[in-house]
Enzyme design. Structure first.
Site, PDB file in Angstrom:
ATOM      1  N   GLU A   1       0.839  -1.198   0.000  1.00  0.00           N
ATOM      2  CA  GLU A   1       0.000   0.000   0.000  1.00  0.00           C
ATOM      3  C   GLU A   1       0.878   1.253   0.000  1.00  0.00           C
ATOM      4  OE1 GLU A   1      -2.193  -0.798   3.547  1.00  0.00           O
ATOM      5  OE2 GLU A   1      -3.173  -2.540   2.652  1.00  0.00           O
TER       6      GLU A   1
ATOM      7  N   LEU B   1      -6.291  -1.427  -0.246  1.00  0.00           N
ATOM      8  CA  LEU B   1      -6.155  -1.785   1.171  1.00  0.00           C
ATOM      9  C   LEU B   1      -6.684  -3.198   1.377  1.00  0.00           C
ATOM     10  CD1 LEU B   1      -7.252   1.434   3.074  1.00  0.00           C
ATOM     11  CD2 LEU B   1      -5.030   0.778   2.196  1.00  0.00           C
TER      12      LEU B   1
ATOM     13  N   GLU C   1      -4.730  -6.237   2.961  1.00  0.00           N
ATOM     14  CA  GLU C   1      -3.549  -6.938   3.481  1.00  0.00           C
ATOM     15  C   GLU C   1      -3.651  -8.444   3.297  1.00  0.00           C
ATOM     16  OE1 GLU C   1      -5.033  -4.486   5.127  1.00  0.00           O
ATOM     17  OE2 GLU C   1      -3.453  -2.981   5.452  1.00  0.00           O
TER      18      GLU C   1
ATOM     19  N   PHE D   1       2.110  -1.426   8.831  1.00  0.00           N
ATOM     20  CA  PHE D   1       2.388  -1.540  10.267  1.00  0.00           C
ATOM     21  C   PHE D   1       2.276  -3.011  10.656  1.00  0.00           C
ATOM     22  CE2 PHE D   1       1.107   2.820   9.774  1.00  0.00           C
ATOM     23  CZ  PHE D   1       1.859   3.523  10.708  1.00  0.00           C
TER      24      PHE D   1
ATOM     25  N   ASP E   1       1.078  -4.252  13.077  1.00  0.00           N
ATOM     26  CA  ASP E   1      -0.250  -4.513  13.645  1.00  0.00           C
ATOM     27  C   ASP E   1      -1.185  -5.118  12.595  1.00  0.00           C
ATOM     28  OD1 ASP E   1      -0.110  -2.365  16.225  1.00  0.00           O
ATOM     29  OD2 ASP E   1       1.092  -1.882  14.466  1.00  0.00           O
ATOM     30  N   PHE E   2      -0.930  -4.803  11.332  1.00  0.00           N
ATOM     31  CA  PHE E   2      -1.804  -5.289  10.258  1.00  0.00           C
ATOM     32  C   PHE E   2      -1.473  -6.727   9.867  1.00  0.00           C
ATOM     33  CE2 PHE E   2      -1.777  -0.591   8.630  1.00  0.00           C
ATOM     34  CZ  PHE E   2      -2.350  -0.189   9.815  1.00  0.00           C
TER      35      PHE E   2
ATOM     36  N   HIS F   1      -1.177   0.784  16.157  1.00  0.00           N
ATOM     37  CA  HIS F   1      -0.074   1.036  15.225  1.00  0.00           C
ATOM     38  C   HIS F   1       1.280   0.978  15.922  1.00  0.00           C
ATOM     39  CE1 HIS F   1      -3.509   2.702  13.060  1.00  0.00           C
ATOM     40  NE2 HIS F   1      -2.803   2.642  11.953  1.00  0.00           N
TER      41      HIS F   1
END
Lengths: 325, 327
Positions: free
Chosen positions: B29, B58, B60, B83, B85-86, B129
Site C-alpha cells: 500500500e 487496502l 492486506e 504496520f 499490527d496489520f 499502530h
C-alpha cells in the site's frame, strides 16, 4: 433447446469429458468404501454430482494455465489429468502420494499439471490465484488462472479482495464459483441476499454469468470464452455455476438440513448421465463405446486403489522433512 | 565506511536485488509515488515501473496471499505491510498458506517471499499502530523471522531474506528508520546468513540477549555498566527463527548470568523462548542467578507520550535489572 452453440466442440473432446467425469465419480465412490472400512481417516469432501464443473472448465484450459482448487478438490485434480494412483495414495496417507502422505485429501497439488493446490481454508485460494496471475502478467505469459471456489467462499473477504485486485489490474483469471447451494449445512438462501452470485461481478466492473453447472458443454463453452477474454488482456470474469453435491458435506454428514425430494431432483440432473444421453442422442458414441470407457475407467480405479493399498506409510522421521525449502 | 540510514539500507537491498533478479518485485500500500508509509521505497517506482512496484488496494489479506501465489509460481515478491499490527489481517494467508505450502504439498513448491513490516512503539500512534507481534509469527513452523537493529544488518539480512527459498517475515523498527550506521558501498557485497546472531558487545560478566530497537538501549546500558566495572556481553539475535542457540548458550556458559530484553509484551513473548533455550541447555549449570526478562508490560501501547514510554524497557530499567542480577 440449447442456449449455446456446441458445434465448435469436437466429438473427441466430448468423449474425453465423459471419461473424466466417470473417473471422478468412480474414484470418489471407491474412496467412500475405503472410508467406511476406516482405511482413510480425516474428512473427505466429495464432488459427486458436481463433476461437469471441473471437467468442463478444465477442458477449456491450455498448456501453462494454472488451477487453484478448494477443499472439495478431487474433481479439479482429476479433470486436470492428475495421477489417480498418487491421488489415491495421498488420500490414504501413503509415502507414494502426491504430498508424501502429509497433505491428504484437502491438500493435493501437482505443479507440473498446473494445479497450485487444493485448499482447506474456504476462499483462500482466491488471493493465491491473484498472485499467480500477477506472476503471469509480470512474465508477459499468455496464460490464465482458473480459480475454483464455492458459494460459501463468495461471502469471505478473500473473494472481495481478490476480485477487486484482479479487476483493477485486468489480471488473467477466470473466477469459477461452484454454487452447490450449501456451505456445510447453511443454505445459500440463508447466507446470501441475492439469488445469483454472478451479479457480484457488477461491483468490480467485470462480466458475471450464471450457468448450469451440471451441463459440461455449457461449462466448457463459457469458460473458454472467459479464458479468451483473459488472454486478450481484458481481465477476469466471474462465472457462477449452479450445481449440487448429492452426498453430504463430508462422508459422515447425516445431511439433516435438506430434503430427500430436493436431493432426488438433483440426482435426476446427473451431469454424467446427461452427457452420455447427449452423446448417444447425437450418435457421437454408441452404447458399446460408452461401456468400454466405463470398463477402462474402472480398471484405472482398481489399479489406483491397489497402488495405494500396497504403498507404505511414512515413518515418523518424515514428519520432520520439508518444513523449510 | 560511509554512513546511511536504516531506511536507506533497506532501500538499497531492495534495489540491488531487483536489479539483479527480474523475479523480485514489490507489492504494498502506498509504496509507489508516495514511497511507503516510512519512505523506504521512495523513488523506486521511477526506476522499476508500476509492475514491479505495485501499489495495491487496502487488502492486506489478499496482498499477502498474492505474494504467496506469485512466489509459488516462480516470482520472488516482497510485500510491504505498513504496520506490523496489520499482520493480524494478513495472518491467514501467511500462517495457513505461505508457511505450510512447502510441507503440505510434500516439498513440491517453495514460497520464496518476504513480508516487510514496521514494528514497535514510540511514535505516538497508539494501540493499533505500535505493537511488537513477532512472537505470533515465530509460533508458525515454516516461517522465518528477522528483526534487524542496524543499517548494516538491515541491508545484509534483507538481501539474504529475498534470496531465501522460504517465506520470511522481516520486521523493521520504526524508530530506527532514521538512524545512521556504516554500510559498505553499493556493489560491495557482504553476506549475513539468516540464523546467525551477532555479538554487538563482548563481555564476561553478564549476557544480555536482545534484538531490534532494544539493541541500542542495551548497548547504552552496557556502557553505563562498564563505568561501574561490569563487563556486559550484548547479543543481537537478529533472526528469531531460525535462532542461533549456540551463540546464546556459549555466552551464558561464559558469563553465568542471562538477561533478555525486548519491547514486546512479557507474557508469551519471545524472551520466554530464549529463557527456555538457556534453561534447557548445559548453560543452566553455569547460571549464578535466575534468568531475567526485561520486557514490555502486558498492556496495549497507550497514546500519551509519558505513558507510552513507561510501558517498554528503558535504559534505566535494563540497568536496574542487570545490577540486580549481579548483586
Amino acid at each position: 433447446m440449447k442456449r449455446f452453440d456446441v458445434s465448435s466442440v469436437s466429438k473427441e473432446l466430448k468423449i474425453k469429458m465423459y471419461m473424466r467425469m466417470q473417473q471422478i465419480r468412480m474414484f470418489e465412490t471407491r474412496t467412500i468404501e475405503h472410508a467406511k472400512q476406516k482405511l482413510i481417516r480425516g474428512p473427505l469432501h466429495l464432488y459427486i454430482g458436481e463433476e461437469a464443473n471441473a471437467v468442463g472448465a478444465c477442458a477449456a484450459l491450455e498448456k501453462g494455465d494454472y488451477v487453484t482448487s478448494t477443499h472439495r478438490g478431487h474433481g479439479h485434480c482429476i479433470a486436470m489429468g492428475g495421477d489417480l494412483k498418487k491421488m489415491f495414495a495421498e488420500i490414504c496417507g501413503r509415502t507414494t502420494g502426491y504430498c508424501k502422505g502429509k497433505g491428504g485429501s484437502m491438500h493435493i497439488a501437482d505443479l507440473d499439471l498446473g494445479i497450485i493446490g487444493a485448499n482447506g481454508i474456504v476462499g483462500a485460494g482466491m488471493p493465491i490465484a491473484v498472485g499467480a496471475a500477477i506472476a503471469m502478467d509480470n512474465q508477459s505469459r499468455k496464460n490464465v488462472i482458473l480459480c475454483f471456489f464455492g458459494d460459501g467462499a463468495s461471502n469471505t473477504g478473500s473473494f472481495h479482495e481478490a476480485l477487486n485486485m484482479a479487476s483493477i489490474w485486468k489480471l488473467p483469471i477466470v473466477f469459477y464459483c461452484e454454487n452447490n447451494h450449501y456451505a456445510i449445512s447453511t443454505s445459500s438462501s440463508d447466507s446470501l441476499n441475492i439469488h445469483d452470485i454472478s451479479i457480484r461481478a457488477l461491483s468490480y466492473g467485470i462480466p458475471g454469468k450464471t450457468i448450469d453447472g451440471n451441463d459440461a458443454l455449457e461449462v466448457y463453452l463459457t469458460t473458454r470464452e472467459a479464458r479468451q477474454r483473459a488472454v486478450n488482456g481484458e481481465g477476469p470474469t466471474l462465472i457462477e455455476a449452479k450445481t449440487y453435491r448429492t452426498i453430504g458435506h463430508w462422508i459422515g454428514d447425516p445431511v439433516r438440513y435438506r430434503t430427500g425430494s430436493e436431493e432426488e431432483e438433483w440426482r435426476a440432473k446427473c451431469p454424467i448421465r446427461r452427457l452420455r444421453d447427449y452423446l448417444l442422442g447425437t450418435k457421437e458414441a454408441t452404447e458399446a463405446e460408452i461401456a468400454h470407457i466405463d470398463t477402462e475407467v474402472k480398471a484405472e480405479i482398481d489399479e489406483a486403489e491397489r497402488f495405494a493399498r500396497e504403498s507404505s506409510d511414512p515413518t515418523p522421521d518424515e514428519a520432520l522433512s520439508d518444513i523449510y525449502a | 565506511m560511509r554512513e546511511i540510514t536504516y531506511a536507506e539500507a533497506i532501500r538499497e537491498a531492495l534495489c540491488e536485488e531487483m536489479r539483479a533478479d527480474s523475479r523480485v518485485f514489490l507489492l504494498g500500500e502506498d509504496i509507489g509515488i508516495y514511497g511507503g508509509a516510512f519512505g523506504v521505497t521512495k523513488g523506486m517506482v521511477q526506476e522499476f515501473g508500476e509492475e514491479r512496484v505495485r501499489d495495491t488496494p487496502l487488502s492486506e489479506h489478499a496482498i499477502t496471499g498474492a505474494a504467496a501465489g506469485a512466489a509459488m509460481t516462480g516470482m520472488r515478491p516482497v510485500v510491504e505491510i505498513m504496520f506490523s499490527d496489520f499482520l493480524t489481517i494478513a495472518l491467514e494467508q501467511l500462517a495457513n498458506q505461505a508457511a505450510k505450502a512447502h510441507y503440505q504439498f510434500g516439498g513440491q513448491v517453495s514460497v520464496p517471499m518476504v513480508l516487510r513490516t514496521a514494528g514497535g512503539s514510540g511514535t505516538g500512534a497508539a494501540e493499533q499502530h505500535s505493537q511488537s507481534l513477532e512472537a505470533w509469527v515465530c509460533h508458525v513452523p515454516g516461517l522465518k523471522v528477522v528483526i534487524p537493529s542496524t543499517p548494516y544488518d538491515a541491508k545484509g539480512l534483507l538481501k539474504s531474506s529475498i534470496k531465501d527459498p522460504n517465506p520470511v517475515v522481516f520486521i523493521e523498527q520504526k524508530l530506527l528508520y532514521r538512524q545512521k550506521g556504516p554500510v559498505p558501498d553499493p556493489g560491495q557485497e557482504y553476506d549475513i546468513p539468516l540464523g546467525v546472531a551477532d555479538v554487538k558487545r563482548a563481555g564476561t560478566d553478564i549476557t544480555i540477549v536482545t534484538y531490534g530497537r532494544m539493541v541500542p538501549r542495551c548497548l547504552e546500558a552496557a556502557g553505563k555498566l562498564a563505568a561501574d566495572g561490569i563487563d556486559a556481553e550484548v547479543i543481537d539475535i537478529r533472526t528469531l527463527v531460525p535462532l542461533d542457540k549456540p551463540c546464546i548458550i556459549e555466552s551464558v556458559k561464559k558469563t553465568g548470568r542471562a538477561m533478555i530484553v525486548h519491547e514486546a509484551c512479557r507474557t508469551a513473548g519471545f524472551g520466554a523462548e530464549i529463557a527456555a533455550v538457556i534453561a534447557d541447555s548445559e548453560a543452566f549449570f553455569h547460571l549464578d542467578a535466575p534468568i531475567r526478562r526485561v520486557a514490555g508490560l502486558d498492556v496495549p501501547i497507550p497514546y500519551n507520550p509519558q505513558l507510552e514510554a513507561s510501558v517498554v524497557p528503558t535504559v534505566e530499567k535494563i540497568l536496574a535489572a542487570a545490577k540486580d542480577l549481579l548483586r
